[in-house]
Every structure is written in structure tokens, then in C-alpha cells.
Design an enzyme around this catalytic site. Structure first.
Site, short mmCIF file in Angstrom:
data_model
loop_
_atom_site.label_atom_id
_atom_site.label_comp_id
_atom_site.label_asym_id
_atom_site.label_seq_id
_atom_site.Cartn_x
_atom_site.Cartn_y
_atom_site.Cartn_z
CG ASP A 88 -40.34 61.85 -35.26
OD1 ASP A 88 -40.11 61.28 -36.25
OD2 ASP A 88 -40.55 62.74 -34.85
CG PHE A 131 -51.17 62.62 -47.55
CD1 PHE A 131 -51.72 63.62 -46.81
CD2 PHE A 131 -49.64 62.75 -47.50
CE1 PHE A 131 -51.18 64.64 -46.39
CE2 PHE A 131 -49.16 63.66 -47.04
CZ PHE A 131 -49.75 64.59 -46.37
CE LYS A 132 -56.58 56.84 -43.79
NZ LYS A 132 -55.75 55.66 -43.83
CB VAL A 133 -57.70 57.85 -52.10
CG1 VAL A 133 -57.87 58.08 -53.56
CG2 VAL A 133 -56.85 56.15 -52.07
CD GLN A 184 -51.88 64.18 -50.76
OE1 GLN A 184 -51.52 63.14 -51.12
NE2 GLN A 184 -53.18 64.76 -50.75
CE1 TYR A 189 -46.98 54.12 -48.45
CE2 TYR A 189 -47.73 53.21 -50.33
CZ TYR A 189 -47.33 52.85 -49.00
OH TYR A 189 -47.24 51.84 -48.38
CB VAL A 234 -42.33 59.20 -56.08
CG1 VAL A 234 -40.84 59.47 -56.15
CG2 VAL A 234 -43.21 59.09 -57.62
CE LYS A 267 -43.86 52.56 -48.43
NZ LYS A 267 -43.06 52.31 -47.06
P1 NAP Z 1 -50.07 52.12 -39.74
O1 NAP Z 1 -51.01 51.21 -39.17
O2 NAP Z 1 -50.36 53.55 -40.43
O3 NAP Z 1 -48.60 52.37 -38.95
C1 NAP Z 1 -47.40 53.22 -39.31
C2 NAP Z 1 -46.47 53.19 -38.22
O4 NAP Z 1 -45.51 54.22 -38.53
C3 NAP Z 1 -47.13 53.84 -37.11
O5 NAP Z 1 -46.61 53.23 -35.68
C4 NAP Z 1 -46.67 55.14 -37.04
O6 NAP Z 1 -46.85 56.11 -35.74
C5 NAP Z 1 -45.20 54.96 -37.49
N1 NAP Z 1 -44.70 56.23 -38.14
C6 NAP Z 1 -45.27 57.19 -38.95
N2 NAP Z 1 -44.30 58.32 -39.02
C7 NAP Z 1 -43.30 57.80 -38.28
C8 NAP Z 1 -42.08 58.61 -37.88
N3 NAP Z 1 -41.76 59.70 -38.34
N4 NAP Z 1 -41.31 58.06 -36.72
C9 NAP Z 1 -41.53 56.81 -36.32
N5 NAP Z 1 -42.62 56.17 -36.53
C10 NAP Z 1 -43.61 56.83 -37.52
O7 NAP Z 1 -49.44 51.55 -41.22
P2 NAP Z 1 -49.03 50.13 -41.57
O8 NAP Z 1 -50.34 49.65 -42.39
O9 NAP Z 1 -48.82 49.15 -40.37
O10 NAP Z 1 -47.87 50.08 -42.29
C11 NAP Z 1 -46.48 49.86 -41.81
C12 NAP Z 1 -45.43 49.74 -43.19
O11 NAP Z 1 -46.00 49.09 -44.27
C13 NAP Z 1 -45.34 51.34 -43.97
O12 NAP Z 1 -44.11 51.31 -44.41
C14 NAP Z 1 -46.42 51.20 -45.09
O13 NAP Z 1 -46.07 51.99 -45.88
C15 NAP Z 1 -46.23 49.57 -45.61
N6 NAP Z 1 -47.26 48.98 -46.20
C16 NAP Z 1 -48.60 48.85 -45.63
C17 NAP Z 1 -49.44 48.37 -46.55
C18 NAP Z 1 -50.59 47.85 -45.98
O14 NAP Z 1 -51.60 47.47 -46.59
N7 NAP Z 1 -51.11 48.26 -44.53
C19 NAP Z 1 -48.97 47.59 -47.68
C20 NAP Z 1 -47.62 47.90 -48.36
C21 NAP Z 1 -46.67 48.60 -47.49
P3 NAP Z 1 -47.63 56.88 -35.49
O15 NAP Z 1 -48.75 55.91 -34.66
O16 NAP Z 1 -47.15 57.93 -34.27
O17 NAP Z 1 -48.50 57.65 -36.29
#
Ligand code: NAP
Length: 276
Positions: free
Chosen positions: A62, A94-96, A105, A193, A195, A197
Site C-alpha cells: 500500500d 476522482f470521477k469528474v 479531493q 489529478y 497537479v 501528475k
Molecule cells: P485503475 O484501473 O484504477 O488501477 C489503479 C491501481 O492502483 C489499482 O490496482 C489500485 O488498487 C492501485 N492503487 C490505488 N491506490 C493505491 C495505494 N495506495 N497503494 C497501492 N495501490 C494503489 O487505474 P489505471 O487506469 O490502471 O491507472 C494506472 C496508472 O496509470 C495510474 O497512475 C493512472 O493515474 C495512470 N494513467 C491512467 C490513464 C488511463 O487512461 N487509464 C491515463 C494516464 C495515466 P485497488 O484495486 O486496491 O484500488
């Protein structure tokens, strides 16, 4: 102690992180750790990959919990004497239309995306072995959020001499400014989000600079990247890339060959260095 190379992916029980683990299991010549804050969700994800004939290992992590980060650090130190690949993928958004007050947030988002990621780096970067690869998953949103900052903030975030302490002070100030509802007056964009990043991308630039200065002979490459717009729980079903496609750039950076001396300290999307 095992001499097998080892890779760790944070937040990898679903989404892009899970796809990164799957790809590394196929391409990385060593042990690959799927990590999750929740052991049940993590083990379920391991079982899912096992059904595909892959063999990930599991460790709880975590990134909001310093004890959890240090337990992983001690485990890696003892079992492998270090770490070869670290992908900082865990993140939240967070969702929009979420009605949670903006200041909340901001605090919650920065806590995980910036401060959690930074704590993982603080504990695990000293373990990186020569020719190690570190990938910090940021977002193109960091660039658009940067463009939405005041000129003064943009200059600070683009600086080649900004320190980690100065960055931490700025990220802390953002959260404090949202609590006083003065963040926009203070030059911040209206996106927690975004900021968070900015923080991840600038942290990566700083850490790469420190590696260059302090561990020059170790050939470690560290970069930030954007996976693209990916169909996950975070981005929803309308996004353009599959999780496997989203994993491509992070995996490319995680597997840069030992002969490579670049990219390093860059922001990369679609396997291409982007201007910051
Ligand atoms: P996701 O499906 O919501 O997965 C996020 C993952 O991070 C989940 O495994 C979640 O675990 C885990 N997580 C959240 N808080 C945590 C914590 N405190 N400790 C350990 N694990 C934690 O999101 P995703 O789209 O795959 O995103 C992955 C990365 O890509 C993120 O950094 C996101 O900002 C970045 N990103 C995504 C997109 C996109 O279009 N999807 C675009 C740009 C960047 P739980 O299941 O326990 O919640």
C-alpha cells in the site's frame, strides 16, 4: 540470497498495472512481483495471470502506508539484495462528477499519487542495482495542467535545479491553497489529478538528475511516462487503448536494454520523448 533479477509493479491487481505485470512475465528474465494494497485482490489477480500460463509472484504494498513500503524494501533487500526494475503505477483519480469537496479531493489525490509515489522512491531507489530501470507512470494531463499554471509556477516546474524539498513544498502548498479556496488566485489549475501528475513528472526529472550526479557509473535509467487513454476502472470504457496497449510504453521503458543510455529523466508517451 537470490541472484535472479527482480521487477516490482505497484498497484498491479488490475488495469494498466496488471497488464504491465503480464507483459513483464513474458519478457523480463527474472521474478516479477504483482503488488496490491489488498492481498485478496492481489491473489485473485495472480490467479488470473496463472490461468494464462504466467507465473507472477505476489507481495502486499500500500503506497499510502510507510510500514508496508518498508516491509517490501526489507524483503527485496534480504531475498534479492536489491531491485532491477521498479514501475510506479499505483494511482487514483476522482470521477469528474464526484461531489467530494475539491480540497478533500486535492488532499486525497496528492497523498497517493505524489506523496505515496515519492515514499516508494525514497525507500526503493537506494536498492536499484546497476542497469536498473525505473518507470513513474504519470499522465499527459501533467502537461496540460502545467500549461494551466501561472508563469511563475511553470518556471519552477520546468527548472533544471528545483530540489525534491522545493517540489514537496509546492505540492503541500497546493493542498493548503485548496483548503483556503485560493488555489486559482495562487496560480494553480483547477485539477487535483493534474497537479498530482505534475508532481510525478517533476519528481522523475529531479530523481534522474540525482542518479546522474550520484550514481553515474551505474547506468540506471529513470523516466516518467503516459500510458495513453486506457480502458480501465479509472478512465472508463470509452478510452481508446486496451490495458495491454497502455502497458506498451511503461514496459518499453522498464526493458530498455543495458546498452541504452537514453531516455533518462524524460517524459515519454507512445515510446517518444515529449517536451516538458
Ligand atoms: P485503475 O484501473 O484504477 O488501477 C489503479 C491501481 O492502483 C489499482 O490496482 C489500485 O488498487 C492501485 N492503487 C490505488 N491506490 C493505491 C495505494 N495506495 N497503494 C497501492 N495501490 C494503489 O487505474 P489505471 O487506469 O490502471 O491507472 C494506472 C496508472 O496509470 C495510474 O497512475 C493512472 O493515474 C495512470 N494513467 C491512467 C490513464 C488511463 O487512461 N487509464 C491515463 C494516464 C495515466 P485497488 O484495486 O486496491 O484500488
Amino acid at each position: 540470497m537470490s541472484s535472479v533479477p527482480v521487477a516490482v509493479v505497484t498497484g498491479s491487481n488490475k488495469g494498466i498495472g496488471l497488464a504491465i505485470v503480464g507483459a513483464l512475465c513474458k519478457q523480463f528474465p527474472g521474478d516479477v512481483y504483482l503488488t496490491s494494497r489488498d492481498p485478496g485482490r492481489g491473489q485473485a489477480a495472480v490467479a488470473q495471470l496463472q490461468q494464462e500460463g504466467l507465473r507472477p509472484l505476489f507481495h502486499q504494498l500500500d503506497i499510502d502506508d510507510l510500514q508496508s513500503i518498508r516491509a517490501l524494501r526489507d524483503f527485496l533487500k534480504e531475498k534479492y539484495g536489491g531491485l532491477n526494475v521498479l514501475v510506479n503505477n499505483a494511482g487514483i483519480a476522482f470521477k469528474v462528477h464526484d461531489t467530494t469537496p475539491f480540497a478533500v479531493q486535492a488532499e486525497v489525490t496528492l497523498k497517493t499519487n505524489f506523496f505515496g509515489t515519492r515514499n516508494v522512491c525514497t525507500e526503493l531507489l537506494p536498492l536499484m542495482k546497476p542497469y536498473g530501470r525505473v518507470v513513474n507512470v504519470s499522465s499527459m494531463v501533467s502537461s496540460s495542467a502545467l500549461a494551466g499554471c501561472s508563469q511563475e509556477l511553470q518556471q519552477k516546474f520546468r527548472s533544471d535545479t528545483i530540489t525534491e524539498d522545493e517540489l514537496v513544498q509546492l505540492m503541500t502548498k497546493f493542498v493548503e491553497d485548496t483548503k483556503k479556496s485560493v488555489h486559482q488566485k495562487e496560480g494553480w489549475p483547477n485539477t487535483a489529478y493534474g497537479v498530482s501528475k505534475i508532481g510525478v513528472t517533476v519528481l522523475s526529472r529531479i530523481q534522474a538528475r540525482l542518479l546522474r550526479e550520484q550514481r553515474k557509473g551505474d547506468h540506471i535509467l529513470l523516466n516518467a511516462c503516459c500510458p495513453g487513454w486506457v480502458r480501465t476502472d479509472m478512465a472508463g470504457p470509452k478510452a481508446t487503448k486496451s490495458p495491454d496497449e497502455g502497458a506498451e510504453t511503461p514496459v518499453y521503458l522498464a526493458l530498455l536494454p543495458s546498452s541504452a543510455d537514453a531516455p533518462h529523466g524524460q517524459f515519454v508517451s507512445n515510446k517518444t520523448v515529449r517536451p516538458w
